[in-house]
Motif scaffolding. Structure first.
Motif, PDB file in Angstrom:
ATOM      1  N   LEU A 106     -52.124  90.135 -37.552  1.00 26.41           N
ATOM      2  CA  LEU A 106     -52.739  90.562 -38.829  1.00 26.41           C
ATOM      3  C   LEU A 106     -54.234  91.051 -38.381  1.00 26.41           C
ATOM      4  O   LEU A 106     -54.855  90.909 -37.481  1.00 26.41           O
ATOM      5  CB  LEU A 106     -53.269  89.168 -39.563  1.00 26.41           C
ATOM      6  CG  LEU A 106     -52.192  88.443 -40.346  1.00 26.41           C
ATOM      7  CD1 LEU A 106     -52.645  87.181 -40.971  1.00 26.41           C
ATOM      8  CD2 LEU A 106     -51.722  89.595 -41.525  1.00 26.41           C
ATOM      9  N   ASN A 107     -54.146  92.386 -38.989  1.00 26.74           N
ATOM     10  CA  ASN A 107     -55.116  93.389 -38.472  1.00 26.74           C
ATOM     11  C   ASN A 107     -56.210  93.480 -39.712  1.00 26.74           C
ATOM     12  O   ASN A 107     -55.895  92.948 -40.717  1.00 26.74           O
ATOM     13  CB  ASN A 107     -54.587  94.878 -38.438  1.00 26.74           C
ATOM     14  CG  ASN A 107     -55.573  95.709 -37.863  1.00 26.74           C
ATOM     15  OD1 ASN A 107     -56.661  95.360 -37.195  1.00 26.74           O
ATOM     16  ND2 ASN A 107     -55.465  97.032 -37.951  1.00 26.74           N
ATOM     17  N   LYS A 108     -57.313  93.970 -39.517  1.00 24.76           N
ATOM     18  CA  LYS A 108     -58.516  94.403 -40.327  1.00 24.76           C
ATOM     19  C   LYS A 108     -58.927  92.847 -40.879  1.00 24.76           C
ATOM     20  O   LYS A 108     -59.347  92.453 -42.238  1.00 24.76           O
ATOM     21  CB  LYS A 108     -58.032  95.021 -41.474  1.00 24.76           C
ATOM     22  CG  LYS A 108     -57.485  96.150 -41.189  1.00 24.76           C
ATOM     23  CD  LYS A 108     -57.255  97.303 -42.355  1.00 24.76           C
ATOM     24  CE  LYS A 108     -56.718  98.652 -41.921  1.00 24.76           C
ATOM     25  NZ  LYS A 108     -56.392  99.430 -43.158  1.00 24.76           N
ATOM     26  N   ILE A 109     -58.965  91.825 -39.918  1.00 28.56           N
ATOM     27  CA  ILE A 109     -59.432  90.556 -40.401  1.00 28.56           C
ATOM     28  C   ILE A 109     -60.854  90.450 -40.675  1.00 28.56           C
ATOM     29  O   ILE A 109     -61.682  89.475 -41.351  1.00 28.56           O
ATOM     30  CB  ILE A 109     -59.208  89.440 -39.235  1.00 28.56           C
ATOM     31  CG1 ILE A 109     -60.038  89.816 -38.149  1.00 28.56           C
ATOM     32  CG2 ILE A 109     -57.809  89.213 -39.245  1.00 28.56           C
ATOM     33  CD1 ILE A 109     -59.834  88.608 -37.031  1.00 28.56           C
ATOM     34  N   ASP A 110     -61.634  91.537 -40.376  1.00 28.09           N
ATOM     35  CA  ASP A 110     -63.191  91.655 -40.405  1.00 28.09           C
ATOM     36  C   ASP A 110     -63.475  92.178 -41.936  1.00 28.09           C
ATOM     37  O   ASP A 110     -64.733  92.334 -42.568  1.00 28.09           O
ATOM     38  CB  ASP A 110     -63.966  92.751 -39.831  1.00 28.09           C
ATOM     39  CG  ASP A 110     -63.004  94.192 -39.743  1.00 28.09           C
ATOM     40  OD1 ASP A 110     -61.747  93.994 -39.823  1.00 28.09           O
ATOM     41  OD2 ASP A 110     -63.896  95.009 -39.775  1.00 28.09           O
ATOM     42  N   LEU A 111     -62.189  92.591 -42.922  1.00 29.69           N
ATOM     43  CA  LEU A 111     -62.668  93.010 -44.084  1.00 29.69           C
ATOM     44  C   LEU A 111     -62.997  91.730 -44.996  1.00 29.69           C
ATOM     45  O   LEU A 111     -62.558  90.625 -44.917  1.00 29.69           O
ATOM     46  CB  LEU A 111     -61.360  93.830 -44.800  1.00 29.69           C
ATOM     47  CG  LEU A 111     -60.947  95.035 -44.096  1.00 29.69           C
ATOM     48  CD1 LEU A 111     -59.689  95.576 -44.857  1.00 29.69           C
ATOM     49  CD2 LEU A 111     -62.172  96.165 -44.182  1.00 29.69           C
ATOM     50  N   PRO A 112     -63.829  91.973 -46.304  1.00 31.11           N
ATOM     51  CA  PRO A 112     -64.235  91.005 -46.984  1.00 31.11           C
ATOM     52  C   PRO A 112     -63.085  90.465 -47.777  1.00 31.11           C
ATOM     53  O   PRO A 112     -62.951  89.511 -48.262  1.00 31.11           O
ATOM     54  CB  PRO A 112     -65.280  91.779 -47.888  1.00 31.11           C
ATOM     55  CG  PRO A 112     -65.848  92.959 -47.274  1.00 31.11           C
ATOM     56  CD  PRO A 112     -64.724  93.438 -46.220  1.00 31.11           C
ATOM     57  N   ALA A 113     -61.948  91.321 -48.113  1.00 30.36           N
ATOM     58  CA  ALA A 113     -60.797  90.844 -49.021  1.00 30.36           C
ATOM     59  C   ALA A 113     -59.701  90.420 -48.126  1.00 30.36           C
ATOM     60  O   ALA A 113     -58.482  90.356 -48.831  1.00 30.36           O
ATOM     61  CB  ALA A 113     -60.526  92.578 -49.827  1.00 30.36           C
ATOM     62  N   ALA A 114     -59.921  90.363 -46.849  1.00 32.07           N
ATOM     63  CA  ALA A 114     -58.787  89.887 -45.850  1.00 32.07           C
ATOM     64  C   ALA A 114     -58.294  88.630 -46.604  1.00 32.07           C
ATOM     65  O   ALA A 114     -59.391  87.446 -46.677  1.00 32.07           O
ATOM     66  CB  ALA A 114     -59.357  89.794 -44.533  1.00 32.07           C
ATOM     67  N   GLN A 115     -57.264  88.030 -46.348  1.00 25.78           N
ATOM     68  CA  GLN A 115     -56.602  86.813 -46.715  1.00 25.78           C
ATOM     69  C   GLN A 115     -55.687  86.470 -45.415  1.00 25.78           C
ATOM     70  O   GLN A 115     -54.443  86.343 -46.046  1.00 25.78           O
ATOM     71  CB  GLN A 115     -55.821  86.842 -47.944  1.00 25.78           C
ATOM     72  CG  GLN A 115     -56.817  87.217 -49.165  1.00 25.78           C
ATOM     73  CD  GLN A 115     -56.045  87.174 -50.519  1.00 25.78           C
ATOM     74  OE1 GLN A 115     -55.435  86.157 -50.907  1.00 25.78           O
ATOM     75  NE2 GLN A 115     -56.004  88.265 -51.329  1.00 25.78           N
ATOM     76  N   PRO A 116     -56.116  86.244 -44.259  1.00 24.84           N
ATOM     77  CA  PRO A 116     -55.507  86.036 -43.241  1.00 24.84           C
ATOM     78  C   PRO A 116     -54.433  84.553 -43.234  1.00 24.84           C
ATOM     79  O   PRO A 116     -53.252  84.820 -42.910  1.00 24.84           O
ATOM     80  CB  PRO A 116     -56.371  85.789 -41.904  1.00 24.84           C
ATOM     81  CG  PRO A 116     -57.705  85.234 -42.589  1.00 24.84           C
ATOM     82  CD  PRO A 116     -57.705  86.255 -43.907  1.00 24.84           C
ATOM     83  N   GLU A 117     -54.812  83.694 -43.797  1.00 23.60           N
ATOM     84  CA  GLU A 117     -54.155  82.620 -44.064  1.00 23.60           C
ATOM     85  C   GLU A 117     -52.918  82.633 -44.985  1.00 23.60           C
ATOM     86  O   GLU A 117     -51.903  82.287 -44.689  1.00 23.60           O
ATOM     87  CB  GLU A 117     -54.937  81.264 -44.634  1.00 23.60           C
ATOM     88  CG  GLU A 117     -56.064  80.838 -43.553  1.00 23.60           C
ATOM     89  CD  GLU A 117     -55.639  80.509 -42.152  1.00 23.60           C
ATOM     90  OE1 GLU A 117     -54.473  79.944 -42.208  1.00 23.60           O
ATOM     91  OE2 GLU A 117     -56.574  80.929 -41.303  1.00 23.60           O
ATOM     92  N   ARG A 118     -53.068  83.396 -46.170  1.00 22.51           N
ATOM     93  CA  ARG A 118     -51.933  83.459 -47.123  1.00 22.51           C
ATOM     94  C   ARG A 118     -50.997  84.593 -46.274  1.00 22.51           C
ATOM     95  O   ARG A 118     -49.751  84.166 -46.453  1.00 22.51           O
ATOM     96  CB  ARG A 118     -52.852  84.434 -48.189  1.00 22.51           C
ATOM     97  CG  ARG A 118     -51.605  84.720 -49.384  1.00 22.51           C
ATOM     98  CD  ARG A 118     -52.411  85.657 -50.280  1.00 22.51           C
ATOM     99  NE  ARG A 118     -51.357  86.299 -51.090  1.00 22.51           N
ATOM    100  CZ  ARG A 118     -51.683  87.124 -52.015  1.00 22.51           C
ATOM    101  NH1 ARG A 118     -52.687  87.615 -52.184  1.00 22.51           N
ATOM    102  NH2 ARG A 118     -50.501  87.781 -52.760  1.00 22.51           N
TER     103      ARG A 118
END
Length: 645
Positions: A151-163
């Motif tokens: 998963l990339n762009k985990i630094d974005l405020p809109a990121a939802q890595p768990e989902r």
């Protein structure tokens, strides 16, 4: 944040090319949807491994063409050799193959995947998996590659890595905790990713003592050195100054240079089993080094080529004509030069009564067509008119003869079963083909749409209006769905993608692949000006859509063609049947301007004389259609996939 290399320079870490132990080689690629950060991740890997120093670094480093950098897409595959020290302290060689992701270049993608043992599945943590990523993932699974989900762009405020980690885990069958989290922009997690690549991607399994066999996964043309062929050596060893053989064409050439790319070309003595590099043989035609072909030694070489070789097949055809007829020789020379860099481009001369001399060109798809035209205009300073794109049709006559139609003007007049062709028409073998059409076949594709579940209804409505047949539907998560349709290719190449994006507010993604052909009720719609057909405006459409196309073209031309000295009828016809008509009113001179009064009969006499003159002019008049009208009327070359990269 700045990244400091921990492994030293590329020269210090690189093992001697041609004698590298296959156990320390890791060949992998990155598969991702457009704008999910593939090029940025490759940039971070180049920095971390130290092959590019800070002052030489630039964004999208591996994208060398201006069009690639401007549009943010990958058109040509790139390979780069990266040195890396694993957690065990051992020095490894990583070969990253950067692949195009667009459906037009799926064959090149499949050959690039065949040159790897592992693939990094890169997904935007704010958008989730998309259709093109899914298509390339299935190709990677078919090639039996080790998949590393990231998963990339985990630094974005809109990121939802768990989902989205759960979504990826459900697709590839792993645990959500196995999905790595990185930020290619800041460099977070990239070092750990490289360690995972070393640990999980298997080493190449070729036979170093067998006769040489190498897979061509890309080739480019260099003005000074000829064709540069990118290869992955599977078995044996390729050396400089030995004669190499291209197995599909049986052409043998002396190998002038062998080397690796790290990331600039570095000559070496040879390439061993498992290594990725380049060959230069002095060949001047890239068609002699086709993607997917097998390279071996001309003497005591291999007898069996590597599996999977296929010729790229043109899917979409369009006519290219210079706006200025005097530029025809320049266009011919430009196509000859461009073909040196693009073995998939095919073309042949054709003549249009309306547009003059030009070429009928075959392309892998719409993006390929758009890029070729833009390169011709930009690199060779040409102004071009391109006719509306059409697909390849197979027409079977009642006599049993077959016609392959790539140009609407070659389609039997009226089309469909029972349509009449000229009595003296002959097939490719020179034999008469008869006079009646039995059946017409059109290419079809399997389309995959991934979208939020709230748009299921509007997507199904769009696909069914385009003669689509539902093939299945699956929920990737509670609110994201994958819809599969079987559709005619001709229904996709116009504005399907634009319509899909507008109906789903930009959230849907599309991918498609060829799925054979089907029988269809197709007709050719001719556009007549003053009773004469204009071949540039002819189009092959489904019988149910013929009237709609005729109405749209006649109304468009009514606005584009300037008024003449006489009335001009614009008609759309299927065979001898007129299905739509518009009239361009005649210019009228005020012949009553000199009449300030007097008897009305004098004015009527002048008007009658004028009417008679207009009638005579109409019988001998020729309609003048400016080039601007052709450009505007034929501007239906779709921009629908400009953003589908």
């Amino acid at each position: 944040m700045p990244l400091s290399p921990t492994t030293g320079s590329a020269e210090a870490e690189r093992t001697e090319p041609g004698r590298t132990d296959p156990a320390v080689i890791r060949n992998f690629c990155i598969i991702a949807h457009i704008d999910h950060g593939k090029s940025t991740l490759a940039d971070r890997m180049l920095q971390l491994t130290g092959v590019v120093v800070g002052r030489s670094m630039r964004a999208q480093y591996l994208d060398r063409m201006d069009i690639e950098r401007e549009r943010g897409i990958t058109i040509k595959s790139q390979a780069v050799r990266l040195p890396w020290t694993g957690e065990d302290g051992r020095r490894y060689v990583l070969n990253l193959i950067d692949t195009p992701g667009h459906v037009d270049f799926s064959y090149e993608v499949s050959r690039s995947l065949a040159a790897c043992e592992g693939a990094v599945l890169l997904v935007d943590a704010a958008q989730g998996i998309e259709a093109q990523t899914l298509a390339n993932l299935y190709m990677a699974l078919e090639a039996d590659l080790q998949i590393i989900p990231v998963l990339n762009k985990i630094d974005l405020p809109a990121a939802q890595p768990e989902r989205y980690a759960e979504e990826i885990a459900g697709i590839i069958g792993c645990e959500p905790g196995d999905v790595l989290r990185v930020s290619a922009k800041t460099g977070q997690g990239v070092r750990e990713l490289l360690h995972v690549i070393v640990d999980q991607v298997p080493a190449p399994a070729g036979d170093p003592s067998a006769p040489a066999r190498a897979l061509i996964f890309d080739s480019i043309y260099d003005t000074y050195r000829g064709v540069v062929t990118y290869v992955r050596v599977v078995d044996g060893h390729l050396s400089k100054r030995e004669r190499s053989l291209m197995m599909s064409t049986q052409s043998a050439h002396e190998t002038l240079e062998v080397g690796v790319i790290s990331p600039e070309p570095q000559p070496s003595d040879g390439l061993g089993a498992g290594e990725v590099g380049y060959l230069i043989t002095g060949v001047k035609d890239v068609r002699q080094a086709r993607v997917g072909d097998t390279v071996t030694a001309a003497v005591h070489g291999a007898t069996e080529p590597l599996p999977g070789y296929d010729h790229p097949r043109a899917m979409v055809f369009s006519g290219l004509y210079p706006v200025d007829g005097d530029d025809y020789p320049e266009l011919r020379d430009a196509l000859d030069k461009l073909r040196l860099n693009d073995a998939a481009l095919i073309y042949e001369p054709e003549t249009s009564t309306a547009l003059g001399f030009g070429f009928r060109c075959g392309f892998l798809g719409l993006l390929h067509m758009e890029i070729v035209r833009e390169r011709l205009e930009r690199e060779f300073d040409l102004e071009l008119i391109s006719t509306a794109p059409n697909v390849v049709y197979r027409v079977v006559m009642e006599s049993g003869a077959e016609l392959t139609v790539t140009n609407p003007s070659d389609f039997p007049s009226g089309g469909g079963p029972g349509a009449i062709v000229p009595g003296n028409a002959t097939g490719p073998d020179g034999k008469a083909i008869g006079t009646k059409v039995a059946t017409v076949y059109e290419p079809i594709v399997r389309a995959t749409v991934i979208s939020p579940s709230e748009y299921i209804g509007t997507i199904m409505d769009l696909c069914q209006n385009r003669r689509g047949v539902l093939g299945g539907m699956e929920y990737l998560s509670s609110d994201r769905v994958e819809i599969r349709y079987q559709m005619p290719l001709a229904e996709i190449i116009f504005d399907f993608f634009d319509q899909l994006k507008s109906r789903t507010r930009g959230f849907a993604s599309l991918d498609y692949e060829p799925a054979g052909e089907q029988e269809a009720d197709l007709v050719k719609v001719d556009i007549l000006l003053q009773g004469q057909p204009v071949d540039a405006f002819s189009q092959i459409v489904h019988a149910d859509e013929a009237r709609e196309y005729g109405l749209s073209m006649t109304s468009k031309l009514k606005e584009l063609i300037p008024r003449q000295q006489f009335e001009v009828p614009i008609q759309a016809a299927v065979g001898a049947r007129i299905i739509a008509r518009e009239n361009i009113r005649a210019l009228r001179k005020d012949v009553l301007a000199k009449c300030y009064g007097g008897d009305i009969t004098r004015k009527r006499k002048l008007l009658e004389r004028q009417k008679e003159g207009k009638r005579r002019m109409k019988t001998i008049g020729r309609v003048e259609v400016p080039q601007e009208a052709f450009v505007a009327a034929l501007s239906t070359q779709p921009t629908s996939e400009k953003k589908q990269r």
